[in-house]
Design a protein around this motif. Structure first.
Motif, short mmCIF file in Angstrom:
data_model
loop_
_atom_site.label_atom_id
_atom_site.label_comp_id
_atom_site.label_asym_id
_atom_site.label_seq_id
_atom_site.Cartn_x
_atom_site.Cartn_y
_atom_site.Cartn_z
N ARG A 99 0.83 -1.21 0.00
CA ARG A 99 0.00 0.00 0.00
C ARG A 99 0.87 1.26 0.00
O ARG A 99 0.67 2.18 -0.79
N GLY A 100 1.84 1.30 0.91
CA GLY A 100 2.69 2.48 1.02
C GLY A 100 3.60 2.68 -0.17
O GLY A 100 3.77 3.80 -0.66
N VAL A 101 4.17 1.60 -0.67
CA VAL A 101 5.12 1.69 -1.79
C VAL A 101 4.39 2.09 -3.07
O VAL A 101 4.93 2.88 -3.87
N GLU A 102 3.19 1.59 -3.29
CA GLU A 102 2.42 2.01 -4.47
C GLU A 102 2.20 3.51 -4.44
O GLU A 102 2.31 4.19 -5.47
N ALA A 103 1.90 4.06 -3.28
CA ALA A 103 1.71 5.50 -3.15
C ALA A 103 3.01 6.26 -3.42
O ALA A 103 3.01 7.30 -4.08
N ILE A 104 4.12 5.73 -2.92
CA ILE A 104 5.43 6.36 -3.18
C ILE A 104 5.70 6.41 -4.68
O ILE A 104 6.10 7.44 -5.23
N HIS A 105 5.46 5.30 -5.38
CA HIS A 105 5.68 5.28 -6.84
C HIS A 105 4.79 6.28 -7.55
O HIS A 105 5.23 6.94 -8.50
N GLN A 106 3.54 6.43 -7.11
CA GLN A 106 2.64 7.44 -7.70
C GLN A 106 3.22 8.84 -7.52
O GLN A 106 3.21 9.65 -8.46
N LEU A 107 3.68 9.13 -6.32
CA LEU A 107 4.24 10.45 -6.05
C LEU A 107 5.51 10.71 -6.85
O LEU A 107 5.72 11.83 -7.33
N LEU A 108 6.35 9.69 -6.98
CA LEU A 108 7.59 9.86 -7.74
C LEU A 108 7.29 10.20 -9.20
O LEU A 108 8.02 10.98 -9.82
N LYS A 109 6.25 9.63 -9.74
CA LYS A 109 5.86 9.94 -11.13
C LYS A 109 5.22 11.33 -11.22
O LYS A 109 5.54 12.11 -12.10
N LYS A 110 4.32 11.62 -10.30
CA LYS A 110 3.56 12.88 -10.35
C LYS A 110 4.43 14.09 -10.02
O LYS A 110 4.25 15.17 -10.59
N TYR A 111 5.38 13.93 -9.10
CA TYR A 111 6.18 15.07 -8.61
C TYR A 111 7.67 14.88 -8.90
O TYR A 111 8.51 15.27 -8.08
N ASN A 112 8.00 14.32 -10.03
CA ASN A 112 9.39 14.10 -10.41
C ASN A 112 10.18 15.41 -10.32
O ASN A 112 9.76 16.43 -10.85
N GLY A 113 11.30 15.38 -9.61
CA GLY A 113 12.16 16.55 -9.48
C GLY A 113 11.74 17.50 -8.38
O GLY A 113 12.36 18.55 -8.19
N LYS A 114 10.73 17.17 -7.61
CA LYS A 114 10.21 18.04 -6.56
C LYS A 114 10.62 17.52 -5.18
O LYS A 114 11.19 16.44 -5.05
N SER A 115 10.27 18.29 -4.16
CA SER A 115 10.50 17.89 -2.77
C SER A 115 9.14 17.83 -2.07
O SER A 115 8.43 18.83 -2.01
N ILE A 116 8.83 16.66 -1.53
CA ILE A 116 7.54 16.39 -0.94
C ILE A 116 7.71 16.00 0.53
O ILE A 116 8.53 15.14 0.86
N VAL A 117 6.92 16.62 1.40
CA VAL A 117 6.87 16.23 2.81
C VAL A 117 5.67 15.32 2.99
O VAL A 117 4.57 15.64 2.51
N ILE A 118 5.87 14.20 3.67
CA ILE A 118 4.80 13.23 3.89
C ILE A 118 4.65 12.98 5.38
O ILE A 118 5.53 12.41 6.02
N GLY A 119 3.52 13.39 5.93
CA GLY A 119 3.22 13.13 7.34
C GLY A 119 2.66 11.72 7.46
O GLY A 119 1.66 11.39 6.84
N THR A 120 3.32 10.89 8.26
CA THR A 120 2.92 9.49 8.33
C THR A 120 3.18 8.92 9.72
O THR A 120 3.26 9.65 10.70
N HIS A 121 3.32 7.62 9.80
CA HIS A 121 3.41 6.88 11.06
C HIS A 121 4.63 5.95 11.01
O HIS A 121 5.06 5.55 9.93
#
Length: 187
Positions: A116-138
Motif C-alpha cells: 500500500r505504502g510503496v504504491e503511493a510512493i511510486h505514484q508520487l515519484l511519477k507525479k512530482y518528479n524533481g520536486k520535494s515532498i513532505v509526507i506526514g505518516t506513522h
C-alpha cells in the motif's frame, strides 16, 4: 532529476481509542513546531499526510509556511495491526515483523501494508518528479516503505525511531539513491 521525499513520523500524541482523531500531546505540538523549523531550511513543493489527526498536525506548519493545503492520502495511514486491541502490543508487532505474510485477525500483514505504502510512493515519484515532498505518516508504515527499498530498515530500526522523526529519501526516477536523517533528537 532527483526527487526528495521527507517522511515525517508524527510527534507524540495523547492516547485515545479514536485512531483517526487522536491529537498531538503538548510535547507533540512543541515538537511539531521544531519539525516546521527544520523543514523551512529545505525547498518544499508539496505536503501530503495520512488522514490521521496526529500526522496532519505534525506537518501542518510547513504546509502553512509554503501556503498550501495538505493533500490527504489514505495510503500513508498507519498499518492496522488487528481488528481489536491486542493484549501484548510488543509481542503482536514482533510477530508481524518475523513473518511478512502473517496478519492478526482483521489486521494487515507487513507485505500488504508495505505494498500500500510503496504504491503511493511510486505514484508520487511519477507525479512530482524533481520536486520535494513532505509526507506526514506513522512509524510502522514509514519503516515498511523504507524496508522495501533497503532491508536494513527493519524491526530494530523501527524500535529506535523517535517521535517525531524525519528521513529524507532521495530518488533518481524510482531508484532510491540516498537516505538521510533530518531529525536529530532534542532541539
Amino acid at each position: 532529476m532527483t526527487t526528495n521525499l521527507y517522511l515525517v513520523r508524527h510527534a507524540h500524541s495523547t492516547y485515545t481509542p479514536d485512531e483517526l482523531g487522536r491529537p498531538l500531546s503538548v510535547q507533540g505540538l512543541k515538537d511539531a513546531e521544531t519539525v516546521t523549523k527544520l523543514l523551512k531550511n529545505v525547498q518544499v513543493d508539496k505536503v501530503i499526510s495520512s488522514p490521521y489527526k496526529r500526522a496532519k498536525q505534525t506537518v501542518e506548519g510547513i504546509a502553512e509556511h509554503i501556503g498550501q493545503e495538505i493533500e490527504m492520502m489514505d495510503a500513508f495511514k498507519e498499518r492496522r495491526l488487528a481488528e481489536e486491541s491486542v493484549e501484548d502490543f510488543h509481542t503482536a508487532i514482533a510477530k508481524v515483523w518475523e513473518d511478512e505474510t502473517f496478519s492478526w485477525k482483521g489486521g494487515e500483514s507487513n507485505l500488504v501494508a508495505q505494498r500500500r505504502g510503496v504504491e503511493a510512493i511510486h505514484q508520487l515519484l511519477k507525479k512530482y518528479n524533481g520536486k520535494s515532498i513532505v509526507i506526514g505518516t506513522h512509524g510502522n508504515i514509514m519503516v515498511l516503505i523504507m524496508n522495501y527499498f533497503d532491508q536494513s530498515y527493519n524491526f530494530k530500526f523501527w524500535q529506535e525511531l523517535e517521535m517525531p522523526d524525519i528521513y529524507q529519501l532521495t530518488f533518481n526516477e524510482e531508484f532510491l539513491i540516498r537516505v538521510r536523517r533530518v531529525w536529530e533528537g532534542n532541539y
